[in-house]
Design a protein around this motif. Sequence first.
Motif, PDB file in Angstrom:
ATOM      1  N   THR A  78      -1.704 -12.264   2.980  1.00  0.00           N
ATOM      2  CA  THR A  78      -3.280 -12.530   2.311  1.00  0.00           C
ATOM      3  C   THR A  78      -3.901 -11.626   2.096  1.00  0.00           C
ATOM      4  N   TRP A  79      -3.960 -10.359   2.656  1.00  0.00           N
ATOM      5  CA  TRP A  79      -4.398  -9.186   2.256  1.00  0.00           C
ATOM      6  C   TRP A  79      -4.194  -8.652   0.767  1.00  0.00           C
ATOM      7  N   ALA A  80      -2.853  -8.572   0.785  1.00  0.00           N
ATOM      8  CA  ALA A  80      -2.144  -8.231  -0.505  1.00  0.00           C
ATOM      9  C   ALA A  80      -2.669  -8.968  -1.849  1.00  0.00           C
ATOM     10  N   GLY A  81      -2.829 -10.129  -1.397  1.00  0.00           N
ATOM     11  CA  GLY A  81      -3.254 -11.065  -2.622  1.00  0.00           C
ATOM     12  C   GLY A  81      -4.858 -10.862  -2.876  1.00  0.00           C
ATOM     13  N   GLU A  82      -5.355 -10.797  -1.901  1.00  0.00           N
ATOM     14  CA  GLU A  82      -6.809 -10.306  -2.136  1.00  0.00           C
ATOM     15  C   GLU A  82      -7.198  -9.011  -2.772  1.00  0.00           C
ATOM     16  N   SER A  83      -6.175  -8.108  -2.571  1.00  0.00           N
ATOM     17  CA  SER A  83      -6.355  -6.783  -2.769  1.00  0.00           C
ATOM     18  C   SER A  83      -5.530  -6.496  -4.102  1.00  0.00           C
ATOM     19  N   GLY A  84      -4.722  -7.267  -4.702  1.00  0.00           N
ATOM     20  CA  GLY A  84      -4.109  -6.958  -5.964  1.00  0.00           C
ATOM     21  C   GLY A  84      -2.794  -6.050  -5.640  1.00  0.00           C
ATOM     22  N   VAL A  85      -2.132  -6.089  -4.414  1.00  0.00           N
ATOM     23  CA  VAL A  85      -1.250  -5.252  -4.161  1.00  0.00           C
ATOM     24  C   VAL A  85       0.141  -6.069  -4.126  1.00  0.00           C
ATOM     25  N   PRO A  86       1.125  -5.595  -4.639  1.00  0.00           N
ATOM     26  CA  PRO A  86       2.424  -6.416  -4.710  1.00  0.00           C
ATOM     27  C   PRO A  86       3.097  -6.326  -3.233  1.00  0.00           C
ATOM     28  N   VAL A  87       3.370  -7.596  -2.788  1.00  0.00           N
ATOM     29  CA  VAL A  87       3.877  -7.941  -1.408  1.00  0.00           C
ATOM     30  C   VAL A  87       5.222  -6.978  -1.278  1.00  0.00           C
ATOM     31  N   ALA A 144      -3.439  -0.066  10.287  1.00  0.00           N
ATOM     32  CA  ALA A 144      -3.778  -0.529   9.138  1.00  0.00           C
ATOM     33  C   ALA A 144      -4.271   0.498   8.096  1.00  0.00           C
ATOM     34  N   PRO A 145      -5.176   1.447   8.551  1.00  0.00           N
ATOM     35  CA  PRO A 145      -5.608   2.477   7.413  1.00  0.00           C
ATOM     36  C   PRO A 145      -4.590   3.111   6.755  1.00  0.00           C
ATOM     37  N   THR A 146      -3.577   3.598   7.754  1.00  0.00           N
ATOM     38  CA  THR A 146      -2.339   4.447   7.278  1.00  0.00           C
ATOM     39  C   THR A 146      -1.543   3.705   6.148  1.00  0.00           C
ATOM     40  N   THR A 147      -1.133   2.341   6.369  1.00  0.00           N
ATOM     41  CA  THR A 147      -0.700   1.567   5.407  1.00  0.00           C
ATOM     42  C   THR A 147      -1.637   1.384   4.263  1.00  0.00           C
ATOM     43  N   ILE A 148      -2.685   0.982   4.229  1.00  0.00           N
ATOM     44  CA  ILE A 148      -3.595   0.880   3.200  1.00  0.00           C
ATOM     45  C   ILE A 148      -3.724   1.986   2.367  1.00  0.00           C
ATOM     46  N   ARG A 149      -3.989   3.065   2.801  1.00  0.00           N
ATOM     47  CA  ARG A 149      -4.009   4.563   2.373  1.00  0.00           C
ATOM     48  C   ARG A 149      -2.772   4.746   1.308  1.00  0.00           C
ATOM     49  N   ALA A 150      -1.556   4.402   1.876  1.00  0.00           N
ATOM     50  CA  ALA A 150      -0.211   4.411   1.096  1.00  0.00           C
ATOM     51  C   ALA A 150      -0.159   3.361   0.155  1.00  0.00           C
ATOM     52  N   VAL A 151      -0.636   2.112   0.185  1.00  0.00           N
ATOM     53  CA  VAL A 151      -0.468   1.383  -1.295  1.00  0.00           C
ATOM     54  C   VAL A 151      -1.773   1.256  -1.736  1.00  0.00           C
ATOM     55  N   ARG A 152      -2.786   1.894  -1.419  1.00  0.00           N
ATOM     56  CA  ARG A 152      -4.037   1.885  -2.533  1.00  0.00           C
ATOM     57  C   ARG A 152      -4.677   3.553  -2.313  1.00  0.00           C
ATOM     58  N   PRO A 153      -3.973   4.433  -2.973  1.00  0.00           N
ATOM     59  CA  PRO A 153      -4.402   5.622  -2.969  1.00  0.00           C
ATOM     60  C   PRO A 153      -5.979   5.793  -3.636  1.00  0.00           C
ATOM     61  N   ASP A 154      -6.179   5.033  -4.418  1.00  0.00           N
ATOM     62  CA  ASP A 154      -7.544   4.910  -5.271  1.00  0.00           C
ATOM     63  C   ASP A 154      -8.576   4.799  -4.243  1.00  0.00           C
ATOM     64  N   SER A 206     -11.607   4.918  -1.351  1.00  0.00           N
ATOM     65  CA  SER A 206     -12.235   5.943  -1.024  1.00  0.00           C
ATOM     66  C   SER A 206     -12.115   5.793   0.598  1.00  0.00           C
ATOM     67  N   ASP A 207     -12.555   6.725   1.691  1.00  0.00           N
ATOM     68  CA  ASP A 207     -12.572   6.673   3.123  1.00  0.00           C
ATOM     69  C   ASP A 207     -13.149   5.425   3.451  1.00  0.00           C
ATOM     70  N   GLU A 208     -14.486   5.173   2.864  1.00  0.00           N
ATOM     71  CA  GLU A 208     -15.124   3.843   3.105  1.00  0.00           C
ATOM     72  C   GLU A 208     -14.269   2.719   2.557  1.00  0.00           C
ATOM     73  N   GLY A 209     -13.813   2.847   1.283  1.00  0.00           N
ATOM     74  CA  GLY A 209     -12.986   1.681   0.971  1.00  0.00           C
ATOM     75  C   GLY A 209     -11.980   1.352   1.974  1.00  0.00           C
ATOM     76  N   VAL A 210     -11.203   2.375   2.279  1.00  0.00           N
ATOM     77  CA  VAL A 210      -9.994   2.185   3.255  1.00  0.00           C
ATOM     78  C   VAL A 210     -10.566   1.361   4.476  1.00  0.00           C
ATOM     79  N   GLU A 211     -11.701   1.798   5.161  1.00  0.00           N
ATOM     80  CA  GLU A 211     -12.136   1.445   6.296  1.00  0.00           C
ATOM     81  C   GLU A 211     -12.627  -0.132   6.198  1.00  0.00           C
ATOM     82  N   ARG A 212     -13.123  -0.519   5.038  1.00  0.00           N
ATOM     83  CA  ARG A 212     -13.631  -1.867   4.757  1.00  0.00           C
ATOM     84  C   ARG A 212     -12.350  -2.754   4.508  1.00  0.00           C
ATOM     85  N   ALA A 213     -11.408  -2.115   4.051  1.00  0.00           N
ATOM     86  CA  ALA A 213     -10.088  -2.906   3.396  1.00  0.00           C
ATOM     87  C   ALA A 213      -9.461  -3.097   5.009  1.00  0.00           C
TER      88      ALA A 213
END
Length: 204
Positions: free
Chosen positions: A28-37, A49-59, A61-68
């Motif tokens: 669900t998160w991938a669909g919302e965030s535009g990340v290929p499953v 979760a932040p570790t995974t999100i940083r790996a797939v969404r390196p674009d 910011s720290d605040e963006g990672v926290e929200r995601a």
Amino acid sequence: MRRFAAVLLDMDGTLVDSDAAVERAWVTWAGESGVPVAELRPRMHGNPAPTTIRAVRPDLSDEGVERAAARQLELQYTDLDDVVPTPGTARLLVALKELELPWAVVTSADRRLARARLGAAGIAPPMLVTVEETPRGKPHPDPYLAAAARLGVEPGDCLVVEDSQPGIDAGQAAGCTVAALRGLDADIRIATLADLADLLQAQQ
């Protein structure tokens, strides 16, 4: 196998079968965030979760990672319908009690999610170490070092039980012996937690 002073257990996939819930939330998160499953799937289990999100969404910011990460966790908090103990969990918990072995749950989940999933599975750990409690999560050793310190035992005298490579890496980096499920390579390989119960009882 040898005698250990404490057993440190991962939660998701080790004590609690939550694979389907974890994967639903990530899809669900991938669909919302535009990340290929397909890009996300190899990273779904074992990391905070932040570790995974940083790996797939390196674009981000720290605040963006926290929200995601907050959104990804929100998707999991109430998805508990098929969360159950893994095979052999009941047998292992009985063995730990009989052997009077201290144990703890050490998880990459936050405390709210950990309590929800453990509660759904009917597990009440004597100690719970969650991702909020150390500056770095798995695969770093910090969570297992913290658990050993809180139990008052040396990391080298602890047995870590894991089902993912980040967790195995964390346990080994902490200097613990690691038992692994799912056919993963570690110091000890087990098929179920019931197998571990038998091994522990044979050493006492």
